[in-house]
Enzyme design. Structure first.
Site, PDB file in Angstrom:
ATOM      1  N   ARG A  21     -13.960   8.811 -60.478  1.00  0.00           N
ATOM      2  CA  ARG A  21     -14.222   9.314 -61.835  1.00  0.00           C
ATOM      3  C   ARG A  21     -13.062  10.194 -62.310  1.00  0.00           C
ATOM      4  O   ARG A  21     -12.601  10.094 -63.451  1.00  0.00           O
ATOM      5  CB  ARG A  21     -15.533  10.103 -61.829  1.00  0.00           C
ATOM      6  CG  ARG A  21     -15.850  10.814 -63.121  1.00  0.00           C
ATOM      7  CD  ARG A  21     -17.182  11.549 -62.958  1.00  0.00           C
ATOM      8  NE  ARG A  21     -17.537  12.306 -64.137  1.00  0.00           N
ATOM      9  CZ  ARG A  21     -17.150  13.557 -64.367  1.00  0.00           C
ATOM     10  NH1 ARG A  21     -16.359  14.166 -63.502  1.00  0.00           N
ATOM     11  NH2 ARG A  21     -17.549  14.185 -65.452  1.00  0.00           N
ATOM     12  N   ARG A  25     -10.810   9.381 -65.543  1.00  0.00           N
ATOM     13  CA  ARG A  25     -10.868  10.270 -66.718  1.00  0.00           C
ATOM     14  C   ARG A  25      -9.534  10.980 -66.948  1.00  0.00           C
ATOM     15  O   ARG A  25      -9.087  11.137 -68.077  1.00  0.00           O
ATOM     16  CB  ARG A  25     -11.996  11.290 -66.527  1.00  0.00           C
ATOM     17  CG  ARG A  25     -13.389  10.633 -66.453  1.00  0.00           C
ATOM     18  CD  ARG A  25     -14.080  10.669 -67.797  1.00  0.00           C
ATOM     19  NE  ARG A  25     -15.228   9.792 -67.873  1.00  0.00           N
ATOM     20  CZ  ARG A  25     -16.503  10.182 -67.782  1.00  0.00           C
ATOM     21  NH1 ARG A  25     -16.800  11.454 -67.599  1.00  0.00           N
ATOM     22  NH2 ARG A  25     -17.479   9.303 -67.901  1.00  0.00           N
ATOM     23  N   ARG A  72     -12.630  -3.528 -44.827  1.00  0.00           N
ATOM     24  CA  ARG A  72     -11.509  -3.495 -43.895  1.00  0.00           C
ATOM     25  C   ARG A  72     -10.832  -4.847 -44.028  1.00  0.00           C
ATOM     26  O   ARG A  72     -11.494  -5.870 -44.200  1.00  0.00           O
ATOM     27  CB  ARG A  72     -12.008  -3.223 -42.475  1.00  0.00           C
ATOM     28  CG  ARG A  72     -12.648  -1.826 -42.386  1.00  0.00           C
ATOM     29  CD  ARG A  72     -12.538  -1.200 -41.017  1.00  0.00           C
ATOM     30  NE  ARG A  72     -12.543   0.254 -41.100  1.00  0.00           N
ATOM     31  CZ  ARG A  72     -13.630   1.018 -41.067  1.00  0.00           C
ATOM     32  NH1 ARG A  72     -14.818   0.468 -40.982  1.00  0.00           N
ATOM     33  NH2 ARG A  72     -13.537   2.327 -41.123  1.00  0.00           N
ATOM     34  N   CYS A  73      -9.511  -4.872 -43.990  1.00  0.00           N
ATOM     35  CA  CYS A  73      -8.803  -6.108 -44.281  1.00  0.00           C
ATOM     36  C   CYS A  73      -7.603  -6.254 -43.343  1.00  0.00           C
ATOM     37  O   CYS A  73      -6.591  -5.562 -43.504  1.00  0.00           O
ATOM     38  CB  CYS A  73      -8.344  -6.082 -45.737  1.00  0.00           C
ATOM     39  SG  CYS A  73      -7.245  -7.434 -46.182  1.00  0.00           S
ATOM     40  N   ASP A 103      -7.018   7.527 -42.649  1.00  0.00           N
ATOM     41  CA  ASP A 103      -5.620   7.356 -42.231  1.00  0.00           C
ATOM     42  C   ASP A 103      -5.201   5.885 -42.180  1.00  0.00           C
ATOM     43  O   ASP A 103      -4.040   5.561 -42.442  1.00  0.00           O
ATOM     44  CB  ASP A 103      -5.315   8.087 -40.928  1.00  0.00           C
ATOM     45  CG  ASP A 103      -6.124   7.571 -39.760  1.00  0.00           C
ATOM     46  OD1 ASP A 103      -7.124   6.864 -39.994  1.00  0.00           O
ATOM     47  OD2 ASP A 103      -5.743   7.863 -38.612  1.00  0.00           O
ATOM     48  N   THR A 125     -12.786  10.798 -46.246  1.00  0.00           N
ATOM     49  CA  THR A 125     -13.438  10.441 -44.974  1.00  0.00           C
ATOM     50  C   THR A 125     -14.321  11.603 -44.554  1.00  0.00           C
ATOM     51  O   THR A 125     -13.972  12.766 -44.799  1.00  0.00           O
ATOM     52  CB  THR A 125     -12.410  10.153 -43.855  1.00  0.00           C
ATOM     53  OG1 THR A 125     -13.092  10.149 -42.597  1.00  0.00           O
ATOM     54  CG2 THR A 125     -11.316  11.197 -43.770  1.00  0.00           C
ATOM     55  N   ASP A 127     -14.730  12.434 -41.562  1.00  0.00           N
ATOM     56  CA  ASP A 127     -14.268  12.918 -40.254  1.00  0.00           C
ATOM     57  C   ASP A 127     -13.358  14.148 -40.316  1.00  0.00           C
ATOM     58  O   ASP A 127     -13.134  14.788 -39.299  1.00  0.00           O
ATOM     59  CB  ASP A 127     -13.527  11.794 -39.513  1.00  0.00           C
ATOM     60  CG  ASP A 127     -14.404  10.569 -39.330  1.00  0.00           C
ATOM     61  OD1 ASP A 127     -15.622  10.742 -39.159  1.00  0.00           O
ATOM     62  OD2 ASP A 127     -13.890   9.436 -39.376  1.00  0.00           O
ATOM     63  N   ASP A 129     -10.194  14.258 -40.526  1.00  0.00           N
ATOM     64  CA  ASP A 129      -9.128  14.052 -39.539  1.00  0.00           C
ATOM     65  C   ASP A 129      -7.787  13.636 -40.153  1.00  0.00           C
ATOM     66  O   ASP A 129      -6.962  13.040 -39.482  1.00  0.00           O
ATOM     67  CB  ASP A 129      -9.570  12.993 -38.508  1.00  0.00           C
ATOM     68  CG  ASP A 129      -9.865  11.638 -39.149  1.00  0.00           C
ATOM     69  OD1 ASP A 129      -9.893  11.556 -40.397  1.00  0.00           O
ATOM     70  OD2 ASP A 129     -10.066  10.668 -38.410  1.00  0.00           O
ATOM     71  N   GLU A 187     -26.439  25.566 -29.045  1.00  0.00           N
ATOM     72  CA  GLU A 187     -26.091  26.315 -27.826  1.00  0.00           C
ATOM     73  C   GLU A 187     -24.768  25.830 -27.250  1.00  0.00           C
ATOM     74  O   GLU A 187     -23.976  26.600 -26.718  1.00  0.00           O
ATOM     75  CB  GLU A 187     -27.172  26.130 -26.755  1.00  0.00           C
ATOM     76  CG  GLU A 187     -28.323  27.085 -26.866  1.00  0.00           C
ATOM     77  CD  GLU A 187     -29.160  26.843 -28.105  1.00  0.00           C
ATOM     78  OE1 GLU A 187     -29.267  25.680 -28.529  1.00  0.00           O
ATOM     79  OE2 GLU A 187     -29.664  27.830 -28.676  1.00  0.00           O
ATOM     80  N   LYS A 214     -37.000  28.753 -26.195  1.00  0.00           N
ATOM     81  CA  LYS A 214     -37.934  27.635 -26.328  1.00  0.00           C
ATOM     82  C   LYS A 214     -37.228  26.292 -26.482  1.00  0.00           C
ATOM     83  O   LYS A 214     -37.850  25.240 -26.346  1.00  0.00           O
ATOM     84  CB  LYS A 214     -38.843  27.883 -27.528  1.00  0.00           C
ATOM     85  CG  LYS A 214     -39.826  29.038 -27.311  1.00  0.00           C
ATOM     86  CD  LYS A 214     -41.084  28.768 -28.117  1.00  0.00           C
ATOM     87  CE  LYS A 214     -42.236  29.649 -27.711  1.00  0.00           C
ATOM     88  NZ  LYS A 214     -41.990  31.068 -27.937  1.00  0.00           N
TER      89      LYS A 214
HETATM   90  P1  ADP Z   1      -9.769   4.365 -42.777  1.00  0.00           P
HETATM   91  O1  ADP Z   1      -8.944   4.289 -44.014  1.00  0.00           O
HETATM   92  O2  ADP Z   1     -11.137   4.916 -43.044  1.00  0.00           O
HETATM   93  O3  ADP Z   1      -9.042   5.052 -41.658  1.00  0.00           O
HETATM   94  P2  ADP Z   1      -9.246   1.778 -41.488  1.00  0.00           P
HETATM   95  O4  ADP Z   1      -8.481   2.361 -40.364  1.00  0.00           O
HETATM   96  O5  ADP Z   1     -10.211   0.690 -41.188  1.00  0.00           O
HETATM   97  O6  ADP Z   1     -10.079   2.870 -42.312  1.00  0.00           O
HETATM   98  O7  ADP Z   1      -8.182   1.215 -42.553  1.00  0.00           O
HETATM   99  C1  ADP Z   1      -8.616   0.636 -43.766  1.00  0.00           C
HETATM  100  C2  ADP Z   1      -7.728  -0.508 -44.151  1.00  0.00           C
HETATM  101  O8  ADP Z   1      -6.385  -0.062 -44.379  1.00  0.00           O
HETATM  102  C3  ADP Z   1      -7.560  -1.628 -43.113  1.00  0.00           C
HETATM  103  O9  ADP Z   1      -8.629  -2.530 -43.091  1.00  0.00           O
HETATM  104  C4  ADP Z   1      -6.288  -2.298 -43.594  1.00  0.00           C
HETATM  105  O10 ADP Z   1      -6.538  -3.161 -44.679  1.00  0.00           O
HETATM  106  C5  ADP Z   1      -5.467  -1.093 -44.098  1.00  0.00           C
HETATM  107  N1  ADP Z   1      -4.524  -0.701 -43.044  1.00  0.00           N
HETATM  108  C6  ADP Z   1      -4.787  -0.047 -41.891  1.00  0.00           C
HETATM  109  N2  ADP Z   1      -3.663   0.095 -41.133  1.00  0.00           N
HETATM  110  C7  ADP Z   1      -2.664  -0.509 -41.822  1.00  0.00           C
HETATM  111  C8  ADP Z   1      -1.268  -0.711 -41.584  1.00  0.00           C
HETATM  112  N3  ADP Z   1      -0.675  -0.280 -40.447  1.00  0.00           N
HETATM  113  N4  ADP Z   1      -0.553  -1.351 -42.530  1.00  0.00           N
HETATM  114  C9  ADP Z   1      -1.128  -1.788 -43.655  1.00  0.00           C
HETATM  115  N5  ADP Z   1      -2.439  -1.636 -43.945  1.00  0.00           N
HETATM  116  C10 ADP Z   1      -3.207  -1.017 -43.047  1.00  0.00           C
END
Ligand code: ADP
Length: 320
Positions: A21, A25, A72-73, A103, A125, A127, A129, A187, A214
């Site tokens: 968004r 915008r 994921r691709c 990442d 994310t 996480d 991270d 804990e 407890k």
């Molecule tokens: P996230 O972004 O949550 O860390 P992924 O690690 O699954 O999730 O990455 C998401 C997508 O980013 C992958 O499915 C792929 O299409 C693309 N990707 C990941 N690593 C690379 C890379 N080294 N080069 C190009 N595209 C990447």
């Protein structure tokens, strides 16, 4: 720059919609056209791209998930896949891209930038991270989901005088476990960044029992081991029976907290400013409540996400 694109990629997180968004915008505010790429980098390769108007992002700021879908691709990790993506964007006249994700998604954005197509990364994310930002979009919401679960488990744990193991997400990072464990009064908190001694954990549980406690809550980050595995080890080492709760994907959903909505709005808008300023190949983040940006390539290859070890120490001091 007259036209930009936006996509969400990898694991989804609450607040991604608020970031979309903000991108839409902010761009329209500056008379820039925005195109949504549906289904992450897979949608980019397939040309699943549609113009987003002001109204298209109405009524989403409070919704979890991502209206642009995520995927994921594997093909996008190849140069051919990346070139197809660039070709699709050129056909639509898109000159810059905002990538909201973790990442892995940053690596995709980095690859496009190296091929000459400007991209800006926005950290989305649960996480927490991603190097170069203290907080990622979705982390705060996930934390609140986890402490809500801890509070509920604590009720039943104290009725039955039980020790509970709660397994939380975070991939290789212990942030969710640490922050939620501290906020939930656990804990014991097990994080991948620090080793643990089973004897110390068992002693603490026995001491608690003698004091008339407890219940006990042990939070285990998935990056350490599964809750089931830790329960087995604790039984073997100290003959302590436990119940296990694996919170799983509920941590990725839900309406984003106010903190995540504000963070997403700030980071999404900043990403657009950078593209308009002609600055591709950057990633945005937040440090000491100030927006920062840095080289996306440097971020992935040189910086490292660091967990706040002072917070870990504090959690130990408060749970003696
Ligand atoms: P996230 O972004 O949550 O860390 P992924 O690690 O699954 O999730 O990455 C998401 C997508 O980013 C992958 O499915 C792929 O299409 C693309 N990707 C990941 N690593 C690379 C890379 N080294 N080069 C190009 N595209 C990447």
């Amino acid at each position: 720059m007259n036209k930009i694109g936006v996509l969400t990629s990898g694991g989804d997180s609450p607040g991604m919609n608020a970031a979309i968004r903000a991108v839409v915008r902010k761009a329209i505010f500056h008379d820039i056209e925005v195109y949504g790429v549906y289904g992450g980098f897979a949608g980019l390769i397939n040309g699943n791209i549609k113009r987003l108007g002001l109204g298209s992002v109405g009524d989403i700021i409070h919704r979890g998930g991502t209206m642009l879908q995520s995927a994921r691709c594997a093909e996008f990790k190849t140069k051919e896949g990346q070139m197809k993506g660039i070709e699709q964007m050129r056909e639509h006249g898109i000159e810059g891209l905002v990538v909201i994700g973790g990442d892995g998604s940053y690596r995709g954005a980095k690859a496009l930038t190296e091929l000459g197509f400007p991209c800006v990364g926005v950290p989305g994310t649960i996480d927490n991270d991603i190097p170069g930002t203290e907080f990622t979009i979705g982390f705060d919401t996930a934390l609140n989901t986890v402490i809500d679960a801890i509070d509920k488990i604590r009720d039943t744990a104290s009725s039955h005088e039980r020790t509970f193991i709660i397994e939380v997400m975070g991939r290789d990072a212990g942030d969710i476990a640490l922050w939620a464990g501290l906020a939930g009064g656990a804990e014991t908190i097990l994080i991948p960044e620090e080793n643990y001694e089973m004897d110390d954990i068992a002693d603490k549980l026995h001491r608690g029992n003698e004091r008339g406690k407890k219940h006990s809550i042990i939070v285990v980050a998935e990056g350490v081991c599964s809750g089931v595995e830790f329960a087995r080890k604790l039984k073997e080492a100290a003959n302590i029976d436990t119940r296990i709760s694996v919170l799983g994907h509920m941590q990725r959903g839900g309406s984003p907290t106010a903190a995540d909505r504000v963070l997403a709005s700030r980071l999404g808008a900043r990403a657009v400013e950078l593209l308009l300023d002609g600055q591709g190949g950057r990633a945005v983040g937040i440090e000491r409540n100030r927006l920062v940006d840095y080289d996306i390539i440097e971020a992935i290859e040189e910086k490292k996400h660091v967990l706040d070890l002072d917070l870990y120490k504090l959690s130990q001091e408060l749970s003696i």
